[in-house]
Design an enzyme around this catalytic site. Structure first.
Site, PDB file in Angstrom:
ATOM      1  N   GLY A  56       0.853  -1.179   0.000  1.00 34.99           N
ATOM      2  CA  GLY A  56       0.000   0.000   0.000  1.00 34.99           C
ATOM      3  C   GLY A  56       0.891   1.232   0.000  1.00 34.99           C
ATOM      4  CD  GLU A 102     -14.335  10.251  -0.866  1.00 31.74           C
ATOM      5  OE1 GLU A 102     -13.425  11.083  -0.801  1.00 31.74           O
ATOM      6  OE2 GLU A 102     -14.132   9.026  -0.720  1.00 31.74           O
ATOM      7  CG  ASP A 131      -4.386   2.766   7.648  1.00 31.52           C
ATOM      8  OD1 ASP A 131      -3.923   3.896   7.892  1.00 31.52           O
ATOM      9  OD2 ASP A 131      -5.264   2.549   6.801  1.00 31.52           O
TER      10      ASP A 131
END
Lengths: 450, 450
Positions: free
Chosen positions: B22, B180, B320
């Site tokens: 990522g 969103e 994260d």
């Protein structure tokens, strides 16, 4: 918009129901655009698929949305069309209804069956999981997954024999799809993946094309078959004609060469693609039982000259599901080939004949206009066989490839898709990259663990 | 190329193993570009995913390849990097090896764990199948499938109550992803599908956004939350803040409003999206057991100021999965938020500290540079909160949307993807269409039969 005639019990206008929105079904619906009929199009997917470019999705050159247009978007401005998503499970010619898997029954006054074809393993359906065919987007994703994950598995494999298995790619069937797949797989090995691996050399991968007949592209003239085979070999594909596949399992296949005394031999491979057999949609069997008309050996429905079924003038069959003949006023009737231009022409002809029946006029026999055929082999390589006003034109190599490219882009549905595909191909051409190398559902495969 | 040091038993250079590609993992690998180390990147997918635009794939605005770049292609020119596809199942800090699901063991001298986060259902994992979350491409395809097939089912549904269920869309969680998603779902109902259905009016669909806290976008300043909520409502989204979800099943959800005496009520819906909870990768638990360091409540690993694990200076955790603090020379330490710029900065910082250790220098504490945050709501709508050299800048509406658009395109990996996404958005903007409306695997769903 909310008082659609289909909701009422006494329809004001004849109801035309079209099963399938491939080339045949979509053209039929479009041909009824200004007709005083209510059209319902039912398909088990939500998109019209531009199948001639499906191999590009399978080989990571195009994304799925580039060649798949939402059916109801394509038909949105045609006010007399209702689009439904559903799987047809039964056709009842006596009651004039079509049943969906969801239980719904759709009534019709005229039915156009354009359910298309699927792959055939010639009675060896157990081969399907070892050698997937290429008919739907899901098929294409599965083949993409197998090709790309084979290289990933090879990079992790320390045993040279097993590594070679992962780096052997086999395409069974030397028709247009097989030739396109094999050529593109060779390009992936030689160019696309260059420099991306550390333990293997992708260019060492073998790509084999196995064809039972004596030459590839058998529907084309012999000299173009020869050109295609040369171009394939130049790309690095090993072409084996006259070779029948007699067995497939999860690590390879068994090949029987020629008709002579040669023994069958084995090719070890972890990525095998089936491009050999096509059979009509299973809906053909259902239709045969319901009408009492026997299908031909390929499962197709024989149709009358006007594309309707004998004794059922309210049912037309078009596209790959139809065993149709082309009727020329001054020549003997000839079988219509299972290609997309033929499906489109049949769709339009069936729609025209429905309108003639509604007006009380006699229907007309279908005549297939053959503009020729073409197949691409890889970057800069293709063969083209055209029938023009000035006679037959055959050519191959770079000009044929350019012709193939623009012909395919031209026939793609939608302005936007054309631009996207052209852009994708332009960048792919200069970079030799293939941008749609995304693989999902990795957990669902043995490859990731192998 | 074929004599990669990893194949030898006595590595010439320190081996850095990076788990996950990522934002954090990829930046760490890139930061080691010219370093005298051998880097191995292992990920369970073959692509780096630009997660900030994943909701666009879920809402049919972008194709998957537009936001997913093949990892080994991104890193192809970095000769000291080997990319492997594999699922990490165990980390052994004592032996300094990482085990893959395939059985392979990867040795390391320095380990960077960048395994990221997944969705959390706060102990109610049974909700997952009724309300999928959005972290991977497969998640996005599943949500796209549910949104589009709900309209298809509504078109076929004759019962008004069930039809209303299909036309009710619920997003749980008012963070950036939820905002969103809800905004885009409202646009699909109002604009994208206009005129494409005959029995339903897509614009009659309801879109609800359920948020447990008192406002949407809680990490943003209160006035921008207010702006965002107004813009959502203008798009037609019903925003319900202060509302906790207490139950989800296959036809709807149970909502508990406020802390007051109000009774819980039910919302019937066949398309529910989970954007509420994020939890660290399950690898965190494994790492916690192996090192004896407890994770925090969100499953994240507490790290030292230099992003390494206490007592394990050879293991860094970034992104994260890390519960990291930002260390400023003159201000108190502050928690680092779980956003992509933070993951990228941590990846670079961990790589720099590995190189300092190799040189025998002291490592440096991580300092997060917060440039602000932004969220889009829909066409022409966004909120932006920036920290610039000249101080804080807040704005919303059209200029914020333009800023959001170019910021996202700028940070997309690869020249080609930038052009593609810009083109997709330009055509979508003018046509209000969403071109990636392809749904596959339709047979796998209850929706198609419902």
């Amino acid at each position: 918009m909310h008082n659609h005639p289909m909701d009422t019990t006494t329809p004001a206008r004849p109801r035309v129901l079209i099963i399938g929105c491939g080339f045949g079904g979509l053209e039929a619906a479009k041909a009824l655009r200004r007709a005083p009929v209510d059209v319902t199009v039912v398909d088990r997917t939500n998109h019209h698929l531009f199948q001639p470019l499906l191999y590009q999705v399978a080989t990571a050159g195009l994304s799925a949305p580039a060649i798949a247009a939402p059916v109801r978007h394509v038909l949105r401005d045609q006010a007399n069309v209702t689009t439904l998503l559903g799987e047809v499970t039964a056709i009842d010619p006596a009651l004039r209804i079509v049943r969906l898997g969801s239980g719904e029954a759709l009534p019709y006054d005229h039915l156009v069956v354009a359910a298309g074809a699927t792959h055939s393993y010639f009675g060896r359906d157990d081969w399907a999981r070892f050698a997937p065919g290429l008919k739907t987007l899901d098929d294409a994703f599965e083949i993409r997954r197998r090709i790309l994950l084979a290289y990933e598995a090879a990079e992790k494999e320390s045993d040279p024999r097993r590594r070679a298995e992962w780096l052997t790619f086999v395409v069974i069937g030397g028709g247009p799809t097989g030739v396109e797949m094999a050529g593109t797989m060779a390009e992936i090995a030689r160019h696309t993946l260059r420099g991306e691996f550390r333990r293997i050399d992708p260019a060492s991968a073998r790509v084999l094309l196995i064809e039972g007949g004596s030459r590839v592209l058998q529907t084309m003239p012999e000299d173009l078959s020869q050109r295609a085979q040369e171009q394939l070999q130049r790309l690095g594909v090993e072409v084996r004609t006259g070779s029948r596949v007699v067995g497939i399992d999860d690590t390879g296949l068994q090949v029987q060469p020629g008709a002579g005394p040669d023994a069958a031999y084995r090719i070890s491979s972890r990525c095998i693609v089936w491009a050999a057999g096509v059979a009509a949609s299973p809906l053909g069997r259902q239709l045969a039982e319901a009408t009492g008309i026997a299908t031909d050996r390929a499962g197709r429905m024989p149709v009358e000259p006007d594309l309707s079924l004998r004794g059922h003038p309210d049912i037309s069959v078009v596209g790959d599901l139809a065993a149709a003949m082309s009727h020329h006023p001054r020549r003997p009737a000839r079988p219509v080939p299972g290609v997309s231009p033929a499906a489109k022409q049949m769709g339009r002809a069936a729609a025209a004949n429905i309108l003639r029946r509604l007006r009380g006029e006699p229907t007309r026999p279908f005549r297939y206009r053959d503009y020729g055929s073409l197949a691409t082999i890889g970057r800069n390589s293709a063969v083209v066989d055209l029938w023009t006003h000035f006679g037959r034109v055959k050519f191959s190599g770079y000009p044929a490839w350019l012709f193939w490219l623009f012909a395919h882009v031209y026939f793609l549905i939608g302005f936007r898709n054309r631009i996207v595909v052209l852009f994708d191909w332009a960048t792919a051409y200069w970079s030799r990259q293939r941008y749609a190398r995304v693989v999902t559902n990795i957990g669902g495969t043995a490859a990731a663990d192998g």
